[in-house]
Scaffold this motif. Structure first.
Motif, PDB file in Angstrom:
ATOM      1  N   LYS A  21       0.828  -1.206   0.000  1.00  0.00           N
ATOM      2  CA  LYS A  21       0.000   0.000   0.000  1.00  0.00           C
ATOM      3  C   LYS A  21       0.867   1.263   0.000  1.00  0.00           C
ATOM      4  CE  LYS A  21      -3.992   2.005   2.248  1.00  0.00           C
ATOM      5  NZ  LYS A  21      -4.883   1.986   3.388  1.00  0.00           N
ATOM      6  N   ALA A  22       2.047   1.190   0.609  1.00  0.00           N
ATOM      7  CA  ALA A  22       2.927   2.358   0.668  1.00  0.00           C
ATOM      8  C   ALA A  22       3.363   2.780  -0.734  1.00  0.00           C
ATOM      9  CB  ALA A  22       4.151   2.057   1.522  1.00  0.00           C
ATOM     10  N   ARG A  23       3.640   1.817  -1.599  1.00  0.00           N
ATOM     11  CA  ARG A  23       4.049   2.156  -2.973  1.00  0.00           C
ATOM     12  C   ARG A  23       2.883   2.762  -3.759  1.00  0.00           C
ATOM     13  NH1 ARG A  23       9.193   0.560  -3.808  1.00  0.00           N
ATOM     14  NH2 ARG A  23       9.949  -1.162  -2.555  1.00  0.00           N
ATOM     15  N   HIS A  24       1.661   2.449  -3.355  1.00  0.00           N
ATOM     16  CA  HIS A  24       0.484   3.015  -4.012  1.00  0.00           C
ATOM     17  C   HIS A  24       0.179   4.417  -3.489  1.00  0.00           C
ATOM     18  CE1 HIS A  24      -3.901   3.632  -4.561  1.00  0.00           C
ATOM     19  NE2 HIS A  24      -3.644   3.111  -5.742  1.00  0.00           N
ATOM     20  N   ASP A  25       0.398   4.641  -2.211  1.00  0.00           N
ATOM     21  CA  ASP A  25       0.021   5.910  -1.588  1.00  0.00           C
ATOM     22  C   ASP A  25       1.122   6.972  -1.595  1.00  0.00           C
ATOM     23  OD1 ASP A  25      -2.452   4.885  -1.032  1.00  0.00           O
ATOM     24  OD2 ASP A  25      -1.981   4.363   1.048  1.00  0.00           O
ATOM     25  N   TYR A  26       2.369   6.577  -1.862  1.00  0.00           N
ATOM     26  CA  TYR A  26       3.490   7.517  -1.766  1.00  0.00           C
ATOM     27  C   TYR A  26       4.399   7.429  -2.978  1.00  0.00           C
ATOM     28  CZ  TYR A  26       2.297   7.505   3.226  1.00  0.00           C
ATOM     29  OH  TYR A  26       1.639   7.606   4.425  1.00  0.00           O
ATOM     30  N   HIS A  27       5.048   8.563  -3.284  1.00  0.00           N
ATOM     31  CA  HIS A  27       6.169   8.580  -4.222  1.00  0.00           C
ATOM     32  C   HIS A  27       7.401   8.237  -3.392  1.00  0.00           C
ATOM     33  CE1 HIS A  27       4.112  10.395  -7.623  1.00  0.00           C
ATOM     34  NE2 HIS A  27       3.599  11.310  -6.810  1.00  0.00           N
ATOM     35  N   ILE A  28       8.089   7.157  -3.729  1.00  0.00           N
ATOM     36  CA  ILE A  28       9.276   6.735  -2.985  1.00  0.00           C
ATOM     37  C   ILE A  28      10.470   7.537  -3.489  1.00  0.00           C
ATOM     38  CG2 ILE A  28      10.738   4.786  -2.347  1.00  0.00           C
ATOM     39  CD1 ILE A  28       7.798   4.605  -1.364  1.00  0.00           C
ATOM     40  N   GLU A 136      -4.781  12.200  -5.042  1.00  0.00           N
ATOM     41  CA  GLU A 136      -5.708  11.218  -5.626  1.00  0.00           C
ATOM     42  C   GLU A 136      -5.515  11.095  -7.133  1.00  0.00           C
ATOM     43  OE1 GLU A 136      -8.203   8.215  -5.166  1.00  0.00           O
ATOM     44  OE2 GLU A 136      -7.594   9.480  -3.496  1.00  0.00           O
ATOM     45  N   TYR A 137      -5.280  12.223  -7.810  1.00  0.00           N
ATOM     46  CA  TYR A 137      -5.110  12.153  -9.260  1.00  0.00           C
ATOM     47  C   TYR A 137      -3.799  11.464  -9.630  1.00  0.00           C
ATOM     48  CZ  TYR A 137      -2.374  16.440  -8.505  1.00  0.00           C
ATOM     49  OH  TYR A 137      -1.469  17.365  -8.055  1.00  0.00           O
ATOM     50  N   ASP A 138      -2.773  11.567  -8.764  1.00  0.00           N
ATOM     51  CA  ASP A 138      -1.529  10.837  -9.011  1.00  0.00           C
ATOM     52  C   ASP A 138      -1.755   9.336  -8.954  1.00  0.00           C
ATOM     53  OD1 ASP A 138       0.044  13.101  -9.335  1.00  0.00           O
ATOM     54  OD2 ASP A 138       0.575  13.194  -7.202  1.00  0.00           O
ATOM     55  N   LYS A 139      -2.575   8.892  -8.000  1.00  0.00           N
ATOM     56  CA  LYS A 139      -2.869   7.472  -7.872  1.00  0.00           C
ATOM     57  C   LYS A 139      -3.616   6.967  -9.101  1.00  0.00           C
ATOM     58  CE  LYS A 139      -3.302   7.792  -2.865  1.00  0.00           C
ATOM     59  NZ  LYS A 139      -4.212   7.637  -1.737  1.00  0.00           N
ATOM     60  N   ARG A 140      -4.586   7.751  -9.569  1.00  0.00           N
ATOM     61  CA  ARG A 140      -5.338   7.356 -10.764  1.00  0.00           C
ATOM     62  C   ARG A 140      -4.437   7.315 -11.982  1.00  0.00           C
ATOM     63  NH1 ARG A 140      -9.533  10.768  -8.542  1.00  0.00           N
ATOM     64  NH2 ARG A 140      -8.781  12.463  -9.842  1.00  0.00           N
ATOM     65  N   GLN A 141      -3.530   8.281 -12.081  1.00  0.00           N
ATOM     66  CA  GLN A 141      -2.613   8.329 -13.222  1.00  0.00           C
ATOM     67  C   GLN A 141      -1.674   7.125 -13.209  1.00  0.00           C
ATOM     68  OE1 GLN A 141      -0.260  11.876 -13.421  1.00  0.00           O
ATOM     69  NE2 GLN A 141       0.769  11.269 -15.292  1.00  0.00           N
ATOM     70  N   THR A 142      -1.185   6.736 -12.045  1.00  0.00           N
ATOM     71  CA  THR A 142      -0.313   5.573 -11.934  1.00  0.00           C
ATOM     72  C   THR A 142      -1.045   4.310 -12.355  1.00  0.00           C
ATOM     73  OG1 THR A 142       0.846   6.630 -10.099  1.00  0.00           O
ATOM     74  CG2 THR A 142       1.157   4.265 -10.360  1.00  0.00           C
ATOM     75  N   LEU A 143      -2.285   4.151 -11.889  1.00  0.00           N
ATOM     76  CA  LEU A 143      -3.073   2.987 -12.283  1.00  0.00           C
ATOM     77  C   LEU A 143      -3.335   2.985 -13.792  1.00  0.00           C
ATOM     78  CD1 LEU A 143      -5.696   2.795  -9.400  1.00  0.00           C
ATOM     79  CD2 LEU A 143      -3.831   1.207  -9.875  1.00  0.00           C
ATOM     80  N   ARG A 144      -3.622   4.152 -14.364  1.00  0.00           N
ATOM     81  CA  ARG A 144      -3.857   4.257 -15.802  1.00  0.00           C
ATOM     82  C   ARG A 144      -2.604   3.881 -16.588  1.00  0.00           C
ATOM     83  NH1 ARG A 144      -5.227   9.464 -16.123  1.00  0.00           N
ATOM     84  NH2 ARG A 144      -7.198   9.015 -15.111  1.00  0.00           N
ATOM     85  N   GLU A 145      -1.426   4.344 -16.121  1.00  0.00           N
ATOM     86  CA  GLU A 145      -0.176   3.999 -16.803  1.00  0.00           C
ATOM     87  C   GLU A 145       0.089   2.503 -16.760  1.00  0.00           C
ATOM     88  OE1 GLU A 145       2.778   6.363 -14.881  1.00  0.00           O
ATOM     89  OE2 GLU A 145       2.161   8.208 -15.884  1.00  0.00           O
ATOM     90  N   LYS A 146      -0.162   1.874 -15.609  1.00  0.00           N
ATOM     91  CA  LYS A 146       0.013   0.425 -15.506  1.00  0.00           C
ATOM     92  C   LYS A 146      -0.916  -0.301 -16.462  1.00  0.00           C
ATOM     93  CE  LYS A 146       1.541  -0.116 -10.724  1.00  0.00           C
ATOM     94  NZ  LYS A 146       1.163  -0.642  -9.409  1.00  0.00           N
ATOM     95  N   GLN A 147      -2.169   0.148 -16.511  1.00  0.00           N
ATOM     96  CA  GLN A 147      -3.145  -0.489 -17.387  1.00  0.00           C
ATOM     97  C   GLN A 147      -2.751  -0.314 -18.853  1.00  0.00           C
ATOM     98  OE1 GLN A 147      -7.077   1.007 -16.846  1.00  0.00           O
ATOM     99  NE2 GLN A 147      -8.047  -0.634 -18.003  1.00  0.00           N
ATOM    100  N   ASP A 148      -2.301   0.881 -19.244  1.00  0.00           N
ATOM    101  CA  ASP A 148      -1.877   1.123 -20.622  1.00  0.00           C
ATOM    102  C   ASP A 148      -0.680   0.261 -20.997  1.00  0.00           C
ATOM    103  OD1 ASP A 148      -3.902   2.959 -20.850  1.00  0.00           O
ATOM    104  OD2 ASP A 148      -2.599   4.718 -20.591  1.00  0.00           O
ATOM    105  N   THR A 149       0.280   0.136 -20.077  1.00  0.00           N
ATOM    106  CA  THR A 149       1.451  -0.694 -20.326  1.00  0.00           C
ATOM    107  C   THR A 149       1.043  -2.157 -20.507  1.00  0.00           C
ATOM    108  OG1 THR A 149       2.778   0.795 -18.973  1.00  0.00           O
ATOM    109  CG2 THR A 149       3.704  -1.377 -19.422  1.00  0.00           C
ATOM    110  N   ARG A 150       0.143  -2.633 -19.649  1.00  0.00           N
ATOM    111  CA  ARG A 150      -0.338  -4.008 -19.735  1.00  0.00           C
ATOM    112  C   ARG A 150      -1.040  -4.256 -21.068  1.00  0.00           C
ATOM    113  NH1 ARG A 150      -3.606  -4.201 -15.233  1.00  0.00           N
ATOM    114  NH2 ARG A 150      -1.753  -4.039 -13.953  1.00  0.00           N
ATOM    115  N   GLU A 151      -1.897  -3.315 -21.492  1.00  0.00           N
ATOM    116  CA  GLU A 151      -2.614  -3.464 -22.756  1.00  0.00           C
ATOM    117  C   GLU A 151      -1.668  -3.445 -23.948  1.00  0.00           C
ATOM    118  OE1 GLU A 151      -5.630  -0.472 -22.909  1.00  0.00           O
ATOM    119  OE2 GLU A 151      -6.818  -1.404 -21.320  1.00  0.00           O
TER     120      GLU A 151
END
Length: 169
Positions: A21-28, A136-151
């Motif tokens: 969850k930390a990698r999802h909620d924070y920029h490391i 919140e928008y950073d989290k959505r953008q990260t999820l979108r990038e992962k999904q685009d990469t997967r597709e």
């Protein structure tokens, strides 16, 4: 070959717990590996693979780093010597690392979170990170990038399969 690289990067690392969850909620921003001061029953409980880093955080107090809210359950065979599950634990770090973390964590929006708890060469280690909270928008953008990469990877793999199928006959 990829397995050989992974083995060279993290030798003899027996994972106990991870904070996904930390990698999802924070920029490391930066990571550190440090030891912990533990009691005997805590070590036995960790060797059974029982711990949770979900609510954990690191606080620097009096020039010492302390790990708070990490849940290490009581050892089942422990007696009156058992530990409390959520006690604060001292982290073993070099003075310059502690000072560097302290100064950076004072900045607005920065915090120190535990990422992983593991054994390396028989010693309990914790990987901590200096992190900055995501919006919140950073989290959505990260999820979108992962999904685009997967597709895109799926599309490339499908195209390669079609190309191989055409070459076979």
């Amino acid at each position: 070959m990829a397995k050989e690289k992974k083995a060279k990067e993290k030798p003899d690392r027996k994972m106990v717990a991870q904070n996904k969850k930390a990698r999802h909620d924070y920029h490391i921003l930066d990571t550190y590996e440090c030891g912990m001061v533990l009691t005997g029953t805590e070590v036995k409980s960790l060797r059974q693979g029982r711990a949770s880093l979900v609510d954990g955080f690191v606080q620097i107090d009096g020039g010492e780093a302390w790990l708070h809210n990490v849940h290490v359950p009581e050892y089942a065979q422990g007696t009156w010597t058992n530990h409390s599950a959520r006690r604060k634990r001292k982290l073993l770090m070099h003075r310059d690392e502690i000072d560097k973390l302290d100064s950076k964590s004072q900045e607005s929006g920065h915090t120190i979170v535990p990422l992983a708890l593991y054994f390396r060469a028989g010693r309990a280690k914790v990987e901590i990170a200096l992190a900055k909270g995501k919006k919140e928008y950073d989290k959505r953008q990260t999820l979108r990038e992962k999904q685009d990469t997967r597709e895109s990877n799926r599309a490339i793999a499908a195209a390669r399969r079609r190309q191989r199928a055409q070459q076979r006959p």
